[in-house]
Motif scaffolding. Structure first.
Motif, PDB file in Angstrom:
ATOM      1  N   VAL A  46       0.863  -1.187   0.000  1.00 12.65           N
ATOM      2  CA  VAL A  46       0.000   0.000   0.000  1.00 12.65           C
ATOM      3  C   VAL A  46       0.893   1.228   0.000  1.00 12.65           C
ATOM      4  CG1 VAL A  46      -1.745   1.318   1.264  1.00 12.65           C
ATOM      5  CG2 VAL A  46      -1.833  -1.174   1.270  1.00 12.65           C
ATOM      6  N   GLY A  47       0.593   2.176  -0.875  1.00  7.32           N
ATOM      7  CA  GLY A  47       1.314   3.443  -0.920  1.00  7.32           C
ATOM      8  C   GLY A  47       0.347   4.593  -0.768  1.00  7.32           C
ATOM      9  N   LYS A  48       0.764   5.647  -0.090  1.00  5.32           N
ATOM     10  CA  LYS A  48      -0.116   6.789   0.172  1.00  5.32           C
ATOM     11  C   LYS A  48       0.657   8.079  -0.077  1.00  5.32           C
ATOM     12  CE  LYS A  48      -3.283   8.430   3.756  1.00  5.32           C
ATOM     13  NZ  LYS A  48      -3.840   8.158   5.076  1.00  5.32           N
ATOM     14  N   ALA A  49       0.024   9.028  -0.752  1.00  2.00           N
ATOM     15  CA  ALA A  49       0.617  10.339  -1.009  1.00  2.00           C
ATOM     16  C   ALA A  49      -0.452  11.399  -0.781  1.00  2.00           C
ATOM     17  CB  ALA A  49       1.157  10.413  -2.427  1.00  2.00           C
ATOM     18  N   CYS A  50      -0.096  12.487  -0.106  1.00  2.65           N
ATOM     19  CA  CYS A  50      -1.098  13.490   0.298  1.00  2.65           C
ATOM     20  C   CYS A  50      -0.714  14.911  -0.101  1.00  2.65           C
ATOM     21  CB  CYS A  50      -1.290  13.460   1.810  1.00  2.65           C
ATOM     22  SG  CYS A  50      -1.899  11.886   2.436  1.00  2.65           S
ATOM     23  N   THR A  59      -0.685  25.491   0.667  1.00  6.05           N
ATOM     24  CA  THR A  59      -0.965  24.149   0.175  1.00  6.05           C
ATOM     25  C   THR A  59       0.341  23.511  -0.261  1.00  6.05           C
ATOM     26  OG1 THR A  59      -3.123  24.847  -0.640  1.00  6.05           O
ATOM     27  CG2 THR A  59      -2.257  22.805  -1.528  1.00  6.05           C
ATOM     28  N   SER A  60       0.548  22.265   0.155  1.00  8.40           N
ATOM     29  CA  SER A  60       1.775  21.575  -0.250  1.00  8.40           C
ATOM     30  C   SER A  60       1.524  20.083  -0.354  1.00  8.40           C
ATOM     31  CB  SER A  60       2.893  21.827   0.761  1.00  8.40           C
ATOM     32  OG  SER A  60       2.581  21.218   1.990  1.00  8.40           O
ATOM     33  N   GLY A  61       2.368  19.422  -1.127  1.00  4.89           N
ATOM     34  CA  GLY A  61       2.303  17.978  -1.239  1.00  4.89           C
ATOM     35  C   GLY A  61       2.137  17.518  -2.671  1.00  4.89           C
ATOM     36  N   ASP A  62       2.238  16.236  -2.849  1.00  5.84           N
ATOM     37  CA  ASP A  62       2.076  15.593  -4.148  1.00  5.84           C
ATOM     38  C   ASP A  62       1.179  14.382  -3.945  1.00  5.84           C
ATOM     39  OD1 ASP A  62       2.226  14.350  -6.588  1.00  5.84           O
ATOM     40  OD2 ASP A  62       4.399  14.040  -6.549  1.00  5.84           O
ATOM     41  N   SER A  63      -0.068  14.488  -4.354  1.00  4.75           N
ATOM     42  CA  SER A  63      -1.003  13.379  -4.164  1.00  4.75           C
ATOM     43  C   SER A  63      -1.265  12.638  -5.466  1.00  4.75           C
ATOM     44  CB  SER A  63      -2.307  13.883  -3.545  1.00  4.75           C
ATOM     45  OG  SER A  63      -2.877  14.877  -4.372  1.00  4.75           O
ATOM     46  N   SER A  64      -0.248  12.564  -6.305  1.00  2.35           N
ATOM     47  CA  SER A  64      -0.407  11.867  -7.579  1.00  2.35           C
ATOM     48  C   SER A  64      -0.325  10.353  -7.390  1.00  2.35           C
ATOM     49  CB  SER A  64       0.674  12.318  -8.563  1.00  2.35           C
ATOM     50  OG  SER A  64       1.947  11.899  -8.109  1.00  2.35           O
ATOM     51  N   ILE A  65      -0.810   9.635  -8.378  1.00  2.91           N
ATOM     52  CA  ILE A  65      -0.758   8.174  -8.337  1.00  2.91           C
ATOM     53  C   ILE A  65       0.701   7.710  -8.353  1.00  2.91           C
ATOM     54  CG2 ILE A  65      -1.336   6.070  -9.617  1.00  2.91           C
ATOM     55  CD1 ILE A  65      -3.878   7.530 -10.561  1.00  2.91           C
ATOM     56  N   GLY A  66       1.517   8.375  -9.140  1.00  9.17           N
ATOM     57  CA  GLY A  66       2.930   8.014  -9.208  1.00  9.17           C
ATOM     58  C   GLY A  66       3.639   8.165  -7.873  1.00  9.17           C
ATOM     59  N   ALA A  67       3.350   9.256  -7.161  1.00 10.41           N
ATOM     60  CA  ALA A  67       3.964   9.477  -5.845  1.00 10.41           C
ATOM     61  C   ALA A  67       3.510   8.415  -4.854  1.00 10.41           C
ATOM     62  CB  ALA A  67       3.621  10.866  -5.325  1.00 10.41           C
ATOM     63  N   ALA A  68       2.238   8.060  -4.896  1.00 11.43           N
ATOM     64  CA  ALA A  68       1.731   7.021  -3.989  1.00 11.43           C
ATOM     65  C   ALA A  68       2.375   5.674  -4.298  1.00 11.43           C
ATOM     66  CB  ALA A  68       0.212   6.926  -4.085  1.00 11.43           C
ATOM     67  N   ALA A  69       2.525   5.352  -5.576  1.00 15.16           N
ATOM     68  CA  ALA A  69       3.161   4.088  -5.954  1.00 15.16           C
ATOM     69  C   ALA A  69       4.625   4.064  -5.522  1.00 15.16           C
ATOM     70  CB  ALA A  69       3.048   3.875  -7.464  1.00 15.16           C
ATOM     71  N   ARG A  70       5.342   5.172  -5.693  1.00 14.52           N
ATOM     72  CA  ARG A  70       6.743   5.245  -5.244  1.00 14.52           C
ATOM     73  C   ARG A  70       6.846   5.082  -3.736  1.00 14.52           C
ATOM     74  NH1 ARG A  70       6.853   9.299  -8.998  1.00 14.52           N
ATOM     75  NH2 ARG A  70       6.584  10.899  -7.400  1.00 14.52           N
ATOM     76  N   GLY A  72       5.015   3.394  -1.800  1.00 13.75           N
ATOM     77  CA  GLY A  72       4.752   2.019  -1.399  1.00 13.75           C
ATOM     78  C   GLY A  72       5.591   0.995  -2.152  1.00 13.75           C
ATOM     79  N   ASN A  73       6.554   1.476  -2.956  1.00 16.00           N
ATOM     80  CA  ASN A  73       7.378   0.581  -3.786  1.00 16.00           C
ATOM     81  C   ASN A  73       6.522  -0.350  -4.634  1.00 16.00           C
ATOM     82  OD1 ASN A  73       9.849   1.623  -2.929  1.00 16.00           O
ATOM     83  ND2 ASN A  73       9.830   0.311  -1.110  1.00 16.00           N
ATOM     84  N   ILE A  74       5.521   0.209  -5.285  1.00 19.65           N
ATOM     85  CA  ILE A  74       4.577  -0.566  -6.087  1.00 19.65           C
ATOM     86  C   ILE A  74       4.917  -0.396  -7.566  1.00 19.65           C
ATOM     87  CG2 ILE A  74       2.144  -0.780  -6.747  1.00 19.65           C
ATOM     88  CD1 ILE A  74       1.463   0.239  -3.912  1.00 19.65           C
ATOM     89  N   THR A  75       5.020  -1.495  -8.273  1.00 22.36           N
ATOM     90  CA  THR A  75       5.277  -1.462  -9.715  1.00 22.36           C
ATOM     91  C   THR A  75       4.054  -1.871 -10.519  1.00 22.36           C
ATOM     92  OG1 THR A  75       6.187  -3.695  -9.614  1.00 22.36           O
ATOM     93  CG2 THR A  75       7.753  -1.877  -9.458  1.00 22.36           C
ATOM     94  N   CYS A  95      -5.635  12.611  -0.097  1.00 26.40           N
ATOM     95  CA  CYS A  95      -4.614  11.581  -0.218  1.00 26.40           C
ATOM     96  C   CYS A  95      -5.005  10.588  -1.304  1.00 26.40           C
ATOM     97  CB  CYS A  95      -4.428  10.828   1.093  1.00 26.40           C
ATOM     98  SG  CYS A  95      -3.879  11.867   2.455  1.00 26.40           S
ATOM     99  N   THR A  96      -4.024  10.121  -2.043  1.00 28.29           N
ATOM    100  CA  THR A  96      -4.204   9.050  -2.997  1.00 28.29           C
ATOM    101  C   THR A  96      -3.633   7.789  -2.389  1.00 28.29           C
ATOM    102  OG1 THR A  96      -3.998  10.592  -4.839  1.00 28.29           O
ATOM    103  CG2 THR A  96      -3.671   8.256  -5.334  1.00 28.29           C
ATOM    104  N   ILE A  97      -4.428   6.730  -2.371  1.00 28.62           N
ATOM    105  CA  ILE A  97      -4.004   5.459  -1.806  1.00 28.62           C
ATOM    106  C   ILE A  97      -3.970   4.426  -2.927  1.00 28.62           C
ATOM    107  CG2 ILE A  97      -4.524   3.653  -0.123  1.00 28.62           C
ATOM    108  CD1 ILE A  97      -6.172   5.860   1.370  1.00 28.62           C
ATOM    109  N   VAL A  98      -2.804   3.845  -3.149  1.00 24.00           N
ATOM    110  CA  VAL A  98      -2.593   2.888  -4.223  1.00 24.00           C
ATOM    111  C   VAL A  98      -2.243   1.545  -3.608  1.00 24.00           C
ATOM    112  CG1 VAL A  98      -1.104   2.324  -6.170  1.00 24.00           C
ATOM    113  CG2 VAL A  98      -1.815   4.663  -5.811  1.00 24.00           C
ATOM    114  N   THR A  99      -2.857   0.481  -4.091  1.00 27.58           N
ATOM    115  CA  THR A  99      -2.501  -0.865  -3.663  1.00 27.58           C
ATOM    116  C   THR A  99      -1.998  -1.664  -4.854  1.00 27.58           C
ATOM    117  OG1 THR A  99      -4.731  -1.713  -3.982  1.00 27.58           O
ATOM    118  CG2 THR A  99      -4.182  -0.895  -1.794  1.00 27.58           C
TER     119      THR A  99
END
Length: 101
Positions: A46-50, A59-70, A72-75, A95-99
C-alpha cells in the motif's frame, strides 16, 4: 460587511478543499474509490501520497498516483482510492491510496 460582499461576489472562493466529494463546514472524512483491478490474489503493498492545505493560505504535497506508488514501492497497481479530510475549513487534505505489487 466587506467579507460578505467578497464571498457573495465570488471574489473569494472557498470551493471544495479536497477537490472531490462533499465537504462539511465542521468536519468531513471519507474515501472514494476511483479504479480497481479485481484479481483473486491479495494486494501486498500500500502506498499513500497526500496534499495538505492549511488556513486557505498554504498548500503543499504531491497526491499523484505516481507518488503514492513510489511511496509504497509498487510497480503493478491494482487499485486507486482517494481519501479526503476537512476540519473546520481550516485544515484539509486529499490523499491518494494505491494498492498493488
Amino acid at each position: 460587511m466587506l467579507f460578505f460582499l467578497m464571498i457573495h461576489c465570488q471574489c473569494i472562493n472557498f470551493g471544495n478543499p479536497q477537490g472531490v466529494g462533499p465537504t462539511g463546514i465542521f468536519y468531513s472524512h471519507y474515501t472514494l474509490g476511483y479504479s480497481e483491478n479485481v484479481t483473486p490474489e491479495k494486494d501486498t503493498k500500500v502506498g499513500k501520497a497526500c496534499t495538505n492545505r492549511t488556513f486557505f493560505l498554504y498548500t503543499s504535497g504531491d497526491s499523484s498516483i505516481g507518488a503514492a506508488a513510489r511511496n509504497g514501492n509498487i510497480t503493478e497497481i491494482k487499485s486507486v482510492n482517494k481519501e479526503a479530510l476537512n476540519f473546520l475549513l481550516l485544515y484539509s487534505s486529499l490523499c491518494t491510496i494505491v494498492t498493488g505489487n
